[in-house]
Scaffold this motif. Structure first.
Motif, mmCIF file in Angstrom:
data_model
loop_
_atom_site.group_PDB
_atom_site.id
_atom_site.type_symbol
_atom_site.label_atom_id
_atom_site.label_comp_id
_atom_site.label_asym_id
_atom_site.label_seq_id
_atom_site.Cartn_x
_atom_site.Cartn_y
_atom_site.Cartn_z
ATOM 1 N N ALA A 151 28.435 42.577 38.713
ATOM 2 C CA ALA A 151 29.478 42.966 37.759
ATOM 3 C C ALA A 151 30.875 42.601 38.243
ATOM 4 O O ALA A 151 31.866 43.224 37.836
ATOM 5 C CB ALA A 151 29.399 44.468 37.476
ATOM 6 N N ASP A 152 30.981 41.583 39.091
ATOM 7 C CA ASP A 152 32.277 41.189 39.628
ATOM 8 C C ASP A 152 33.261 40.761 38.547
ATOM 9 O O ASP A 152 34.478 40.852 38.735
ATOM 10 C CB ASP A 152 32.108 40.040 40.628
ATOM 11 C CG ASP A 152 31.317 40.446 41.860
ATOM 12 O OD1 ASP A 152 31.185 41.658 42.106
ATOM 13 O OD2 ASP A 152 30.825 39.544 42.571
ATOM 14 N N ALA A 153 32.747 40.313 37.416
ATOM 15 C CA ALA A 153 33.616 39.842 36.338
ATOM 16 C C ALA A 153 34.398 40.968 35.675
ATOM 17 O O ALA A 153 35.207 40.702 34.784
ATOM 18 C CB ALA A 153 32.794 39.104 35.283
ATOM 19 N N VAL A 154 34.186 42.223 36.098
ATOM 20 C CA VAL A 154 34.914 43.339 35.487
ATOM 21 C C VAL A 154 36.423 43.142 35.589
ATOM 22 O O VAL A 154 37.180 43.557 34.698
ATOM 23 C CB VAL A 154 34.478 44.688 36.121
ATOM 24 C CG1 VAL A 154 34.981 44.821 37.558
ATOM 25 C CG2 VAL A 154 34.932 45.859 35.278
ATOM 26 N N GLY A 155 36.880 42.482 36.638
ATOM 27 C CA GLY A 155 38.309 42.244 36.794
ATOM 28 C C GLY A 155 38.852 41.200 35.841
ATOM 29 O O GLY A 155 40.076 41.041 35.731
ATOM 30 N N LYS A 156 37.949 40.483 35.141
ATOM 31 C CA LYS A 156 38.367 39.434 34.209
ATOM 32 C C LYS A 156 38.299 39.883 32.751
ATOM 33 O O LYS A 156 38.588 39.092 31.857
ATOM 34 C CB LYS A 156 37.481 38.198 34.389
ATOM 35 C CG LYS A 156 37.513 37.606 35.791
ATOM 36 C CD LYS A 156 36.557 36.431 35.909
ATOM 37 C CE LYS A 156 36.532 35.856 37.316
ATOM 38 N NZ LYS A 156 35.567 34.736 37.442
#
Length: 226
Positions: A151-156
């Motif tokens: 879920a690293d894309a949460v910052g995008k």
């Protein structure tokens, strides 16, 4: 649609195979196999607001909290919201499941949906976070009892809205997961924690229904009195 140029998926055909309750049974024939879905249509036709729902690592169509997805889809349809419940082709495979959501979103866009929210539970939280960061029609993402892995894309996601719901008694994924995602997300973002509620959200079903419906209506700009 692609994952960093490595893989893509194309919608080839759409088969409508009857009814299941209030929903149409729809199979999306793609370049990577068939995606089983259920389409809930407003009685007045398809409008601009839509929700796409996915479950956890095992796949399925009902959702947590005693069939949350079908239940809220039926509530939202008379208010002009189109819902698509999506079952994964390859459960627990993050890239493939993300592609399933992307092709489902493209299908809804082809039907006229221009304001789309993605909702995912557990493993599905990471799926919708990834898909949501790469879909122009998505204006909001909801992660229920979400994992952090993948879920690293949460910052995008920003400026898309993010809602995180988690039970404080989650026996599978600690509520620290949603707090972690909340800290790494941009605005607008919202985190709701439910004391005594476990991973499946059964113990807080009424509160989840209430909070999620209110957030969806606000984000999609639809009225309960429609």
């Amino acid at each position: 649609m692609a994952d960093e140029g490595a893989v893509d998926i194309r919608l080839l055909d759409v088969d409508v195979a009857g009814r299941e309750g209030a929903a149409n049974v729809v199979r999306l024939r793609t370049s990577r196999g068939s995606v089983d879905t259920r389409l809930h249509r407003p009685a007045s036709g398809l409008g601009g607001a839509g929700v796409l729902w996915v479950f956890g690592a095992g796949g399925g169509l009902g959702g947590p909290a005693g069939g949350l997805y079908a239940r809220l889809a039926d509530v939202l349809a008379p208010q002009g919201v189109t819902s698509l419940r999506v079952d994964y082709r390859l459960p627990n495979h993050l890239v493939e499941c993300t592609l399933d959501v992307q092709v489902g979103a493209a299908y809804l866009e082809a039907l006229g949906v221009t304001r789309l929210v993605l909702v995912g539970h557990s493993f599905g939280g990471a799926v919708v976070i990834n898909a949501g960061a790469n879909c122009d029609a998505v204006i909001g993402v909801v992660a229920l009892s979400s994992q952090t892995y993948g879920a690293d894309a949460v910052g995008k996601l920003s400026p898309r809205s993010l809602l995180l719901l988690h039970g404080e008694a989650d026996e599978i994924l600690s509520d620290a997961c949603s707090r972690f995602l909340f800290e790494r997300a941009g605005e607008p973002r919202e985190l709701r924690l439910y004391p005594g509620c476990r991973h499946g959200l059964d113990e807080c079903r009424d509160a989840v229904d209430r909070d999620l419906l209110a957030w969806l209506r606000r984000t999609l700009n639809v009225s309960p009195s429609r």
